[in-house]
Scaffold this motif. Structure first.
Motif, PDB file in Angstrom:
ATOM      1  N   ILE A  72      -5.287  -4.388  -3.118  1.00 26.61           N
ATOM      2  CA  ILE A  72      -4.408  -5.149  -3.003  1.00 26.61           C
ATOM      3  C   ILE A  72      -4.597  -6.437  -2.479  1.00 26.61           C
ATOM      4  O   ILE A  72      -3.943  -7.462  -2.941  1.00 26.61           O
ATOM      5  CB  ILE A  72      -3.397  -4.307  -1.879  1.00 26.61           C
ATOM      6  CG1 ILE A  72      -2.989  -3.047  -2.682  1.00 26.61           C
ATOM      7  CG2 ILE A  72      -2.271  -5.318  -1.501  1.00 26.61           C
ATOM      8  CD1 ILE A  72      -2.361  -2.163  -1.328  1.00 26.61           C
ATOM      9  N   ILE A  73      -5.431  -6.729  -1.569  1.00 22.58           N
ATOM     10  CA  ILE A  73      -5.755  -8.074  -1.272  1.00 22.58           C
ATOM     11  C   ILE A  73      -6.334  -9.046  -2.215  1.00 22.58           C
ATOM     12  O   ILE A  73      -5.925 -10.129  -2.366  1.00 22.58           O
ATOM     13  CB  ILE A  73      -6.869  -7.993   0.044  1.00 22.58           C
ATOM     14  CG1 ILE A  73      -6.178  -7.491   1.347  1.00 22.58           C
ATOM     15  CG2 ILE A  73      -7.579  -9.412   0.326  1.00 22.58           C
ATOM     16  CD1 ILE A  73      -7.389  -6.902   2.305  1.00 22.58           C
ATOM     17  N   ALA A 117      -4.354  -5.979   8.736  1.00 24.64           N
ATOM     18  CA  ALA A 117      -3.921  -4.936   7.870  1.00 24.64           C
ATOM     19  C   ALA A 117      -4.377  -3.647   7.818  1.00 24.64           C
ATOM     20  O   ALA A 117      -3.825  -2.709   7.970  1.00 24.64           O
ATOM     21  CB  ALA A 117      -3.604  -5.463   6.508  1.00 24.64           C
ATOM     22  N   ARG A 118      -5.811  -3.866   7.980  1.00 27.45           N
ATOM     23  CA  ARG A 118      -6.665  -2.575   8.056  1.00 27.45           C
ATOM     24  C   ARG A 118      -6.423  -1.823   9.253  1.00 27.45           C
ATOM     25  O   ARG A 118      -6.257  -0.543   9.003  1.00 27.45           O
ATOM     26  CB  ARG A 118      -8.134  -3.090   7.791  1.00 27.45           C
ATOM     27  CG  ARG A 118      -8.987  -1.747   7.610  1.00 27.45           C
ATOM     28  CD  ARG A 118     -10.583  -2.054   7.358  1.00 27.45           C
ATOM     29  NE  ARG A 118     -10.681  -3.325   6.520  1.00 27.45           N
ATOM     30  CZ  ARG A 118     -10.437  -3.206   4.865  1.00 27.45           C
ATOM     31  NH1 ARG A 118     -10.199  -2.125   4.510  1.00 27.45           N
ATOM     32  NH2 ARG A 118     -10.617  -4.316   4.230  1.00 27.45           N
ATOM     33  N   ALA A 119      -6.194  -2.196  10.221  1.00 36.14           N
ATOM     34  CA  ALA A 119      -6.162  -1.749  11.639  1.00 36.14           C
ATOM     35  C   ALA A 119      -4.692  -0.980  11.525  1.00 36.14           C
ATOM     36  O   ALA A 119      -4.833   0.083  12.191  1.00 36.14           O
ATOM     37  CB  ALA A 119      -6.316  -2.614  12.559  1.00 36.14           C
ATOM     38  N   VAL A 120      -3.677  -1.866  11.219  1.00 31.14           N
ATOM     39  CA  VAL A 120      -2.201  -1.115  11.072  1.00 31.14           C
ATOM     40  C   VAL A 120      -2.352   0.167  10.420  1.00 31.14           C
ATOM     41  O   VAL A 120      -1.773   1.068  10.503  1.00 31.14           O
ATOM     42  CB  VAL A 120      -1.415  -2.049  10.580  1.00 31.14           C
ATOM     43  CG1 VAL A 120      -0.112  -1.371  10.484  1.00 31.14           C
ATOM     44  CG2 VAL A 120      -1.226  -3.235  11.756  1.00 31.14           C
ATOM     45  N   SER A 147       0.865  -1.214   0.193  1.00 30.76           N
ATOM     46  CA  SER A 147      -0.063  -0.162  -0.109  1.00 30.76           C
ATOM     47  C   SER A 147       0.881   1.165   0.107  1.00 30.76           C
ATOM     48  O   SER A 147       0.255   2.504  -0.537  1.00 30.76           O
ATOM     49  CB  SER A 147      -0.986   0.064   1.268  1.00 30.76           C
ATOM     50  OG  SER A 147      -0.324   0.181   2.297  1.00 30.76           O
ATOM     51  N   SER A 148       2.153   1.116   0.635  1.00 31.61           N
ATOM     52  CA  SER A 148       3.053   2.363   0.428  1.00 31.61           C
ATOM     53  C   SER A 148       3.470   2.696  -1.189  1.00 31.61           C
ATOM     54  O   SER A 148       4.238   3.490  -1.198  1.00 31.61           O
ATOM     55  CB  SER A 148       3.951   1.939   1.532  1.00 31.61           C
ATOM     56  OG  SER A 148       4.988   1.151   1.248  1.00 31.61           O
ATOM     57  N   LEU A 180       9.829   0.654   7.467  1.00 27.17           N
ATOM     58  CA  LEU A 180       8.512   1.670   8.103  1.00 27.17           C
ATOM     59  C   LEU A 180       7.361   0.571   8.292  1.00 27.17           C
ATOM     60  O   LEU A 180       6.681   0.649   9.210  1.00 27.17           O
ATOM     61  CB  LEU A 180       8.408   2.629   7.042  1.00 27.17           C
ATOM     62  CG  LEU A 180       7.140   3.406   7.285  1.00 27.17           C
ATOM     63  CD1 LEU A 180       7.470   4.196   8.732  1.00 27.17           C
ATOM     64  CD2 LEU A 180       6.945   4.439   6.209  1.00 27.17           C
ATOM     65  N   ALA A 181       7.059  -0.436   7.394  1.00 29.52           N
ATOM     66  CA  ALA A 181       5.714  -1.203   7.440  1.00 29.52           C
ATOM     67  C   ALA A 181       6.075  -2.004   8.695  1.00 29.52           C
ATOM     68  O   ALA A 181       5.107  -2.233   9.537  1.00 29.52           O
ATOM     69  CB  ALA A 181       5.662  -2.134   6.523  1.00 29.52           C
TER      70      ALA A 181
END
Length: 122
Positions: free
Chosen positions: A14-15, A34-37, A4-5, A65-66
């Motif tokens: 993406i999923i 993933a959504r929460a992060v 996503s970055s 960073l991820a």
């Protein structure tokens, strides 16, 4: 989170692409994490900027960073019973050793360790 970055695709796009391309299972827990992060990334970036003496978020490579965003979500948003903060830090270091640049694990350890000492050892 890493992907996503790199582009403007939504998390759902993406999923879907990864499920199709890599025959991934559509795991609701992974998607929710993933959504929460990603939703917490602004808070994580503030923490990273606070404890990074030499690099601002904009200058940090995408993989470390991820990794830090994931670890900070785990440290700050999950209970100690779900995942102890020290375990989140250790997992981030191990992920960095495997997938990130040489020496990035030291930077990640420094940022996450400083945050832990400041917020969790009171």
């Amino acid at each position: 989170m890493y992907q996503s970055s790199l582009n403007d695709d939504t998390l759902d796009e993406i999923i879907e692409a990864n499920i199709a391309e890599f025959e991934m299972l559509d795991d609701a827990d992974v998607v929710a994490l993933a959504r929460a992060v990603l939703e917490n990334s602004g808070n994580a970036d503030e923490v990273i900027n606070r404890y990074s003496p030499t690099r601002r978020v904009e200058r940090i490579a995408k993989i470390p960073l991820a990794i830090m965003r994931l670890a900070l979500y785990e440290m700050d948003c999950l209970s100690e019973e779900e995942l102890p903060a020290k375990v989140a830090i250790n997992e981030a270091i191990e992920l960095s050793k495997k997938y990130s640049g040489e020496g990035d694990y030291k930077f990640i350890s420094g940022v996450l360790g400083s945050h832990y000492r400041s917020e969790h050892e009171q």
